[in-house]
Design an enzyme around this catalytic site. Sequence first.
Site, PDB file in Angstrom:
ATOM      1  CG  ASN A  36      -1.124  -7.642  10.455  1.00  0.00           C
ATOM      2  OD1 ASN A  36      -0.636  -8.754  10.596  1.00  0.00           O
ATOM      3  ND2 ASN A  36      -0.891  -6.902   9.405  1.00  0.00           N
ATOM      4  CD  GLU A  71       2.600  -3.673  -3.588  1.00  0.00           C
ATOM      5  OE1 GLU A  71       1.625  -4.247  -4.074  1.00  0.00           O
ATOM      6  OE2 GLU A  71       3.175  -4.041  -2.549  1.00  0.00           O
TER       7      GLU A  71
END
Length: 90
Positions: A36, A71
């Site tokens: 990443n 979320e």
Amino acid sequence: MKRIPEGKVTTYGIIAVELRGSVRAARAVGQALASNPAPVVIPCHRVVCSDGTVGGYCHGIDKKIELLIAEGIEIEHGRVKNLEKVLFRF
DNA sequence: CCCATGACTAATT
DNA sequence: AAATTAGCCATGG
């Protein structure tokens, strides 16, 4: 990844298709996220395996699950529940 | 250039 | 339904 709406998730395979036009590149996609380039800036926690298993996360799989739950995504036994519901296909 | 290694998948067993 | 197997792709040694 930045296109993935909050509260939704996608799979490596889907990204692979979007990106390379083939689900077979899914693995390569994983590699990309593994290294990443911009942790935190990129919501790489909204990506799971095609079968619903969470997969992995640079900050730890547990952390990833927490984020997802935060979320509104249901996770159970390392698996995404209602995958069909929250799956974003682009 | 060859080989090993994974945040993967789909198909079998 | 869980475990195995065999392709697939980019990266690093």
